[in-house]
Design an enzyme around this catalytic site. Structure first.
Site, mmCIF file in Angstrom:
data_model
loop_
_atom_site.group_PDB
_atom_site.id
_atom_site.type_symbol
_atom_site.label_atom_id
_atom_site.label_comp_id
_atom_site.label_asym_id
_atom_site.label_seq_id
_atom_site.Cartn_x
_atom_site.Cartn_y
_atom_site.Cartn_z
ATOM 1 N N ASN A 160 42.289 14.344 4.505
ATOM 2 C CA ASN A 160 40.951 13.940 4.927
ATOM 3 C C ASN A 160 40.130 15.173 5.303
ATOM 4 O O ASN A 160 40.698 16.221 5.595
ATOM 5 C CB ASN A 160 41.046 12.986 6.125
ATOM 6 C CG ASN A 160 41.337 11.559 5.689
ATOM 7 O OD1 ASN A 160 40.842 11.103 4.685
ATOM 8 N ND2 ASN A 160 42.155 10.855 6.470
ATOM 9 N N CYS A 181 44.368 6.764 -0.674
ATOM 10 C CA CYS A 181 44.310 6.199 0.675
ATOM 11 C C CYS A 181 45.011 4.841 0.634
ATOM 12 O O CYS A 181 45.257 4.296 -0.446
ATOM 13 C CB CYS A 181 42.841 6.052 1.099
ATOM 14 S SG CYS A 181 42.597 5.514 2.803
ATOM 15 N N HIS A 182 45.333 4.289 1.802
ATOM 16 C CA HIS A 182 45.988 2.978 1.829
ATOM 17 C C HIS A 182 45.103 1.901 2.456
ATOM 18 O O HIS A 182 45.585 0.846 2.860
ATOM 19 C CB HIS A 182 47.336 3.046 2.563
ATOM 20 C CG HIS A 182 47.260 3.720 3.897
ATOM 21 N ND1 HIS A 182 48.065 4.781 4.238
ATOM 22 C CD2 HIS A 182 46.471 3.492 4.977
ATOM 23 C CE1 HIS A 182 47.779 5.171 5.472
ATOM 24 N NE2 HIS A 182 46.816 4.389 5.938
ATOM 25 N N HIS A 212 37.005 4.874 2.982
ATOM 26 C CA HIS A 212 36.802 4.368 4.336
ATOM 27 C C HIS A 212 35.508 3.574 4.483
ATOM 28 O O HIS A 212 35.127 3.220 5.598
ATOM 29 C CB HIS A 212 36.851 5.502 5.373
ATOM 30 C CG HIS A 212 38.224 6.084 5.560
ATOM 31 N ND1 HIS A 212 38.495 7.077 6.470
ATOM 32 C CD2 HIS A 212 39.406 5.815 4.945
ATOM 33 C CE1 HIS A 212 39.782 7.402 6.415
ATOM 34 N NE2 HIS A 212 40.351 6.630 5.487
ATOM 35 N N TYR A 267 31.221 5.899 11.629
ATOM 36 C CA TYR A 267 30.452 6.202 10.422
ATOM 37 C C TYR A 267 29.042 5.639 10.457
ATOM 38 O O TYR A 267 28.270 5.835 9.521
ATOM 39 C CB TYR A 267 31.137 5.624 9.175
ATOM 40 C CG TYR A 267 32.616 5.891 9.060
ATOM 41 C CD1 TYR A 267 33.190 7.035 9.605
ATOM 42 C CD2 TYR A 267 33.446 4.999 8.390
ATOM 43 C CE1 TYR A 267 34.534 7.267 9.498
ATOM 44 C CE2 TYR A 267 34.797 5.233 8.270
ATOM 45 C CZ TYR A 267 35.337 6.367 8.825
ATOM 46 O OH TYR A 267 36.675 6.604 8.705
#
Length: 489
Positions: A160, A181-182, A212, A267
């Site tokens: 990241n 990513c998971h 994300h 974010y």
């Protein structure tokens, strides 16, 4: 623009370089997945880390895994990154430049300016500076791959901030890469649980967005749209409580997202900028929104592992694979059996209402001809707009990291949604300066360059403003005002 070419394996043993192999969680998990995959069990695995003690611990543990499971794979370790990458078919990246020393600065300095982060590795001041530390190293890894890896070798990138890292890679290299990513896999677990579906693999879905901040554009179970049920559940407190921020964004934007409350709250400007909002939406412990949750947990584990080798207590069995995509992609490339996953790639029109110079997360296929991202088309406009606020920051992070211009660090933080909701431009410049000076050891691209100071404006009480032309609209307003005054008199 990267070329998504195949690794073109033949009958030889796959060679896999693991860069950042001191990572106990990721390196152990991904290697166990590789050794649990029949098509990869005879791989030559090369571990690389600049930290010898962690590297040798991991090498010894993987040797135990190979021995205990009766496998023909080999493992070796080196502190020389280029030697690890030499002749590799796959290069797995899981670096953490600066470790917890840098991470402490990412969290603690912004907090002094009122910027409260829960995770701090993707956006916000923490994500910006993590990107500044990681992007130059990722570019060097790509250059090493161009020079000494096998033609078409694929970089599987886990570090990241995913989107900023991959955006920068897309600008400078044609090495095939994909960010992994998971988020989708784990969010499907949550959706399946909320909707009473025993097997999440029965859910059919389409996702698109950025890492994300990936939106479920379609959610169905055996032909039934799951969205009406999911919307109803998120009006009930027992469901809403688990994911307050994600639930609130869902309620107002209309689509469910892959990111959990702790991450998502960083974010956007709506949840962490005021004490009352934090108390309402981010009051759950740990990744439910707690301040500094990931840093504090990770530092506590790191301090504990400094005294005790956690691998001594790990099971060496290699039977089931995790939800991580890494081994499944390698298997698809080696065997030719296609595998569908969510990949972070440079936007080549895959999402048409996000910038071309962006990293997008879209359905991607892997097979023996390489990596094949698919076109999502246009996101719902509100979802695209939310993503774009993050993409603009990611672009400036890449610009700062690649150019070494420290002014772009200020620009990235100024446009960050959370930081901008809390700080003035003067405060942002001061915070950026403090973080840059504290992290110079890991930011060589800024050597000899500093952020220009800007003094706080001071206007003495007796200052008279200079004459300026009257705005035409104000002139008309004044004229009508004068006429009105004349008539009323």
């Amino acid at each position: 623009m990267p070329t998504y070419a195949p690794a073109r394996l033949t009958a030889r043993r796959p060679r896999i370089a693991m860069i950042g192999a001191g990572s106990v969680v990721f390196c152990k998990t991904l290697t166990a997945d590789i050794l649990a995959t029949p098509a990869l069990r005879d791989s030559d695995i090369v571990l690389m880390s600049p930290t010898e003690p962690k590297l040798r611990r991991m090498e010894a543990f993987i040797n135990r895994m190979i021995r205990d499971n009766g496998l023909s794979a080999t493992v070796s370790a080196t502190t020389d990154r280029r030697e690890a990458i030499r002749d590799a078919d796959f290069v797995v990246v899981m670096i953490a430049v600066g470790g917890f020393d840098a991470y402490a600065i990412d969290y603690e300095v912004p907090l002094r300016y009122g910027v409260d982060q829960c995770i701090g590795d993707t956006l916000g001041p923490g994500g910006v500076f993590r990107g500044l530390r990681h992007i130059p190293v990722l570019v060097d890894i790509a250059r090493d791959m161009e020079a000494v890896a096998r033609p078409g070798a694929i970089m599987l990138q886990y570090a990241n901030p995913m989107a900023a890292n991959c955006l920068a890679l897309g600008r400078v290299t044609r090495v095939p890469f994909v960010g992994l990513c998971h988020g989708v896999q784990t969010t499907l677990d949550l959706i399946a649980g909320y909707c009473g579906i025993a097997d999440k693999h029965e859910i059919t879905w389409t996702c698109g967005g950025i890492n994300h901040m990936d939106w479920f554009l379609r959610l169905e179970h055996r032909g039934r749209d799951l969205y009406p049920e999911l919307r109803e559940k998120f009006e009930r407190p027992e469901y809403y409580k688990n994911e307050k921020v994600r639930g609130e964004v869902f309620r107002h934007f209309g689509y469910f997202m892959t990111e959990s409350t702790g991450h998502l709250s960083e974010y956007v400007p709506w949840f962490r900028a005021r004490a009352d909002a934090l108390a309402l939406y981010c009051d759950e412990p740990a990744f439910g929104g707690e301040s500094g949750a990931y840093y504090r947990w990770g530092k506590a584990m790191a301090d504990k592992y400094a005294k005790v080798d956690p691998l001594e207590f790990e099971d060496t069995a290699c039977e089931c694979r995790s939800v991580e995509y890494c081994s499944w992609i390698m298997e698809a490339v080696v065997t030719g059996r296609p595998f569908r996953f969510m990949g972070n790639v440079y936007n080549d029109g895959y999402i048409e209402n996000l910038p071309r110079d962006a990293c997008v997360e879209v359905p991607t296929f892997a097979d023996d001809t390489g990596l094949h991202p698919t076109r999502v088309g246009a996101l719902p406009p509100q979802c695209a707009a939310a993503c774009t606020t993050n993409v603009l920051v990611q672009q400036l992070v890449a610009e700062a990291a690649l150019s070494g211009d420290p002014e772009h660090v200020v620009h990235a933080l100024a446009l960050d949604p959370l930081t901008g909701a809390v700080c003035t431009l003067k405060e942002i410049r001061e915070m950026a300066t403090a973080m840059l000076e504290a992290q110079r050891a890991w930011l060589p691209q800024f050597a000899g360059r500093r952020i220009s100071p800007k003094p706080t404006i001071v206007i003495p009480p007796d200052v008279r403003p200079v004459e300026v032309p009257l705005d035409p609209a104000l002139a008309i307003h004044q004229r009508f005002g004068a006429l009105l005054s004349t008539k009323t008199e």
